[in-house]
Design a protein around this motif. Structure first.
Motif, PDB file in Angstrom:
ATOM      1  N   ALA A 180      12.837 152.318  78.911  1.00  0.00           N
ATOM      2  CA  ALA A 180      12.261 153.532  79.503  1.00  0.00           C
ATOM      3  C   ALA A 180      12.866 153.811  80.876  1.00  0.00           C
ATOM      4  CB  ALA A 180      10.737 153.373  79.625  1.00  0.00           C
ATOM      5  N   VAL A 181      13.139 152.769  81.630  1.00  0.00           N
ATOM      6  CA  VAL A 181      13.620 152.944  83.002  1.00  0.00           C
ATOM      7  C   VAL A 181      15.086 153.363  83.036  1.00  0.00           C
ATOM      8  CG1 VAL A 181      14.165 151.647  85.122  1.00  0.00           C
ATOM      9  CG2 VAL A 181      11.936 151.364  84.028  1.00  0.00           C
ATOM     10  N   ASP A 182      15.900 152.722  82.193  1.00  0.00           N
ATOM     11  CA  ASP A 182      17.348 152.910  82.372  1.00  0.00           C
ATOM     12  C   ASP A 182      18.135 152.765  81.069  1.00  0.00           C
ATOM     13  OD1 ASP A 182      19.397 153.528  84.040  1.00  0.00           O
ATOM     14  OD2 ASP A 182      19.535 151.576  85.029  1.00  0.00           O
ATOM     15  N   GLY A 183      17.499 153.011  79.930  1.00  0.00           N
ATOM     16  CA  GLY A 183      18.207 152.989  78.652  1.00  0.00           C
ATOM     17  C   GLY A 183      18.900 151.649  78.393  1.00  0.00           C
ATOM     18  N   ALA A 184      20.066 151.739  77.734  1.00  0.00           N
ATOM     19  CA  ALA A 184      20.808 150.519  77.374  1.00  0.00           C
ATOM     20  C   ALA A 184      21.168 149.711  78.622  1.00  0.00           C
ATOM     21  CB  ALA A 184      22.071 150.890  76.611  1.00  0.00           C
ATOM     22  N   GLU A 185      21.496 150.427  79.694  1.00  0.00           N
ATOM     23  CA  GLU A 185      21.850 149.741  80.935  1.00  0.00           C
ATOM     24  C   GLU A 185      20.654 148.949  81.471  1.00  0.00           C
ATOM     25  OE1 GLU A 185      24.216 152.434  83.037  1.00  0.00           O
ATOM     26  OE2 GLU A 185      24.554 151.065  84.711  1.00  0.00           O
ATOM     27  N   GLY A 186      19.472 149.532  81.298  1.00  0.00           N
ATOM     28  CA  GLY A 186      18.253 148.847  81.734  1.00  0.00           C
ATOM     29  C   GLY A 186      18.056 147.555  80.963  1.00  0.00           C
ATOM     30  N   ILE A 187      18.235 147.637  79.642  1.00  0.00           N
ATOM     31  CA  ILE A 187      18.067 146.427  78.825  1.00  0.00           C
ATOM     32  C   ILE A 187      19.119 145.388  79.218  1.00  0.00           C
ATOM     33  CG2 ILE A 187      18.194 145.498  76.474  1.00  0.00           C
ATOM     34  CD1 ILE A 187      17.011 148.141  75.463  1.00  0.00           C
ATOM     35  N   GLU A 188      20.342 145.855  79.420  1.00  0.00           N
ATOM     36  CA  GLU A 188      21.418 144.918  79.793  1.00  0.00           C
ATOM     37  C   GLU A 188      21.080 144.184  81.088  1.00  0.00           C
ATOM     38  OE1 GLU A 188      25.141 146.812  80.678  1.00  0.00           O
ATOM     39  OE2 GLU A 188      26.253 144.924  80.588  1.00  0.00           O
ATOM     40  N   ARG A 189      20.625 144.964  82.069  1.00  0.00           N
ATOM     41  CA  ARG A 189      20.334 144.346  83.371  1.00  0.00           C
ATOM     42  C   ARG A 189      19.106 143.440  83.292  1.00  0.00           C
ATOM     43  NH1 ARG A 189      20.994 144.927  89.141  1.00  0.00           N
ATOM     44  NH2 ARG A 189      18.961 144.615  90.075  1.00  0.00           N
ATOM     45  N   MET A 190      18.089 143.889  82.581  1.00  0.00           N
ATOM     46  CA  MET A 190      16.873 143.083  82.455  1.00  0.00           C
ATOM     47  C   MET A 190      17.176 141.756  81.757  1.00  0.00           C
ATOM     48  SD  MET A 190      14.697 143.031  79.444  1.00  0.00           S
ATOM     49  CE  MET A 190      14.130 141.410  79.221  1.00  0.00           C
ATOM     50  N   MET A 191      18.007 141.815  80.728  1.00  0.00           N
ATOM     51  CA  MET A 191      18.368 140.572  80.026  1.00  0.00           C
ATOM     52  C   MET A 191      19.258 139.682  80.895  1.00  0.00           C
ATOM     53  SD  MET A 191      16.839 140.226  77.156  1.00  0.00           S
ATOM     54  CE  MET A 191      17.742 139.243  75.968  1.00  0.00           C
ATOM     55  N   ALA A 192      20.097 140.310  81.711  1.00  0.00           N
ATOM     56  CA  ALA A 192      20.942 139.517  82.618  1.00  0.00           C
ATOM     57  C   ALA A 192      20.060 138.781  83.629  1.00  0.00           C
ATOM     58  CB  ALA A 192      21.951 140.421  83.323  1.00  0.00           C
TER      59      ALA A 192
END
Ligand SMILES: Cc1cc2nc3c(=O)[nH]c(=O)nc-3n(C[C@H](O)[C@H](O)[C@H](O)COP(=O)(O)O)c2cc1C
Length: 366
Positions: free
Chosen positions: A322-334
């Motif tokens: 919701a916050v940042d799309g695919a980039e959000g998921i990438e960063r959150m997982m990182a």
């Protein structure tokens, strides 16, 4: 999202705070809430607070290997994305964007039966094989066709969810007026008719049964499904060691210790309190996963020490989506992966096999 706002997202809970500001109330409540009084929702998190890690000092940690092979495929780190429904509520591209996020994070996404994009479309968009979460349908013929379809599309494992035979009381969702918006359907179920595919999510007051989840699933169906499948079968939503043992005896390939993130039967124990008992019963003889309340790298560490082969996260990646799309998921997982590596390094572990239960103790009573 601008760079300075993004740089302030430092831990998984930061994504929830930001997502709450961005989402409409009903969508946020759908993600965040649990069933009834949310005793189990809270217990999942509280269980991690009760666990302390006993680090080993003076270990050379200049190289840390977080990889694990699951069903023949090497995962760079032992964290997967749990199945969750209705991603188009959180991003205009819905599950397609989540697939991109999973790909960018080099992890496996488990697609929900209740996705708002079909499994085939998700798999086509994905650079890696997905897994599929199955809610058995009353029509077993349709169910057979569904698993055939997803297998043909490239799915690598099926997770049969077994902890939601009937609806659960979702007071917070109902208070917020959550329902599937007009025009949004469960695309995987469209062949059962548009009306069924868009049937009420959790019903409402007095609605015990759900139109799109069969209430009569038994071990016989597990055997039936096992025989239908050419790919691994996992049961999702197991809390009793005896049930894990039955799953093993019937030839299941894995068990996900889960209470649906506190969204099914309220009052059941936290997943972390049951994990060691299940690991003692079946650990080593089938793949063992845990979800529920994973928010920190130390939570991943504790789950692996208690016997899980890998963990899954649910809510956190929806907030990131919701916050940042695919980039959000990438960063959150990182963030989660790095925290996990830090936990390993600081505890003196250089490979997943060196993370042991003896490295934990329960917090002494105060
Ligand atoms: C918004 C939402 C939707 C979910 N939808 C599904 C689903 O369709 N199928 C399923 O098996 N589990 C579903 N779950 C449960 C998750 O797979 C998982 O068990 C849970 O979210 C893990 O806990 P966590 O959110 O604390 O990480 C859902 C969870 C959430 C929060």
């Amino acid at each position: 999202m601008d760079i300075s706002a993004r740089s302030m997202l430092l831990c998984l809970d930061d994504y929830e705070v930001t997502a709450r500001e961005l989402l409409n109330k009903a969508a946020y409540e759908y993600i965040a809430s649990g069933a009834a009084d949310e005793k189990t929702l809270k217990a999942n998190r509280a269980a991690f607070d009760e666990i302390e890690i006993l680090p080993q000092v003076l270990v050379d940690v200049s190289s840390i290997d977080t990889s694990r092979t699951i069903f023949g495929r090497k995962h760079d780190y032992p964290i997967l994305l749990a199945p969750t429904g209705y991603h188009r509520l959180f991003h205009e591209r819905g599950e397609i964007e989540s697939v991109y996020g999973a790909n960018r994070s080099n992890t496996t996404l488990i697609a929900s039966t209740f996705s708002t994009v079909s499994f085939e479309a998700m798999q086509r968009a994905s650079a890696a094989p997905l897994w599929f979460q199955l809610y058995m349908q009353r029509d077993r013929g349709f169910t057979r066709e569904l698993v055939r379809r997803v297998t043909e599309a490239g799915c690598e494992a099926i997770c049969l969810t077994v902890d939601l035979a009937v609806n659960s009381p979702r007071d917070r969702e109902l208070r917020a007026g959550f329902e599937l918006p007009a025009g949004m359907v469960r695309e995987n179920l469209i062949d059962m008719g548009r009306e069924t595919a868009s049937a009420a999510h959790s019903g409402g007051v007095g609605m015990l049964y759900n139109q799109v989840r069969a209430p009569n699933v038994t071990w016989k169906d597990v055997e039936w499904l096992r025989d239908e499948l050419t790919i691994p079968l996992l049961l999702k939503g197991v809390l009793r060691p005896e049930d894990a043992e039955t799953a093993r005896q019937l030839g299941c390939d894995g068990v996900i210790v889960s209470n649906h993130g506190g969204r099914a039967l309220d009052g059941v124990p936290s997943t972390m309190s049951m994990l060691p008992k299940i690991a003692d019963k079946v650990g080593g003889s089938l793949a063992l996963f845990l979800d529920g309340g994973i928010r920190r790298g130390t939570d991943v560490f504790a789950a692996l020490a208690m016997g899980a082969d890998a963990v899954m996260v649910g809510r956190s990646y929806l907030y990131a989506l919701a916050v940042d799309g695919a980039e959000g998921i990438e960063r959150m997982m990182a963030i989660l992966k790095t925290e996990f590596e830090m936990a390993m390094g600081l505890a003196g572990c250089t490979a997943l096999s060196t993370i042991e239960r003896a490295m934990l103790q329960m917090r002494p009573a105060r």
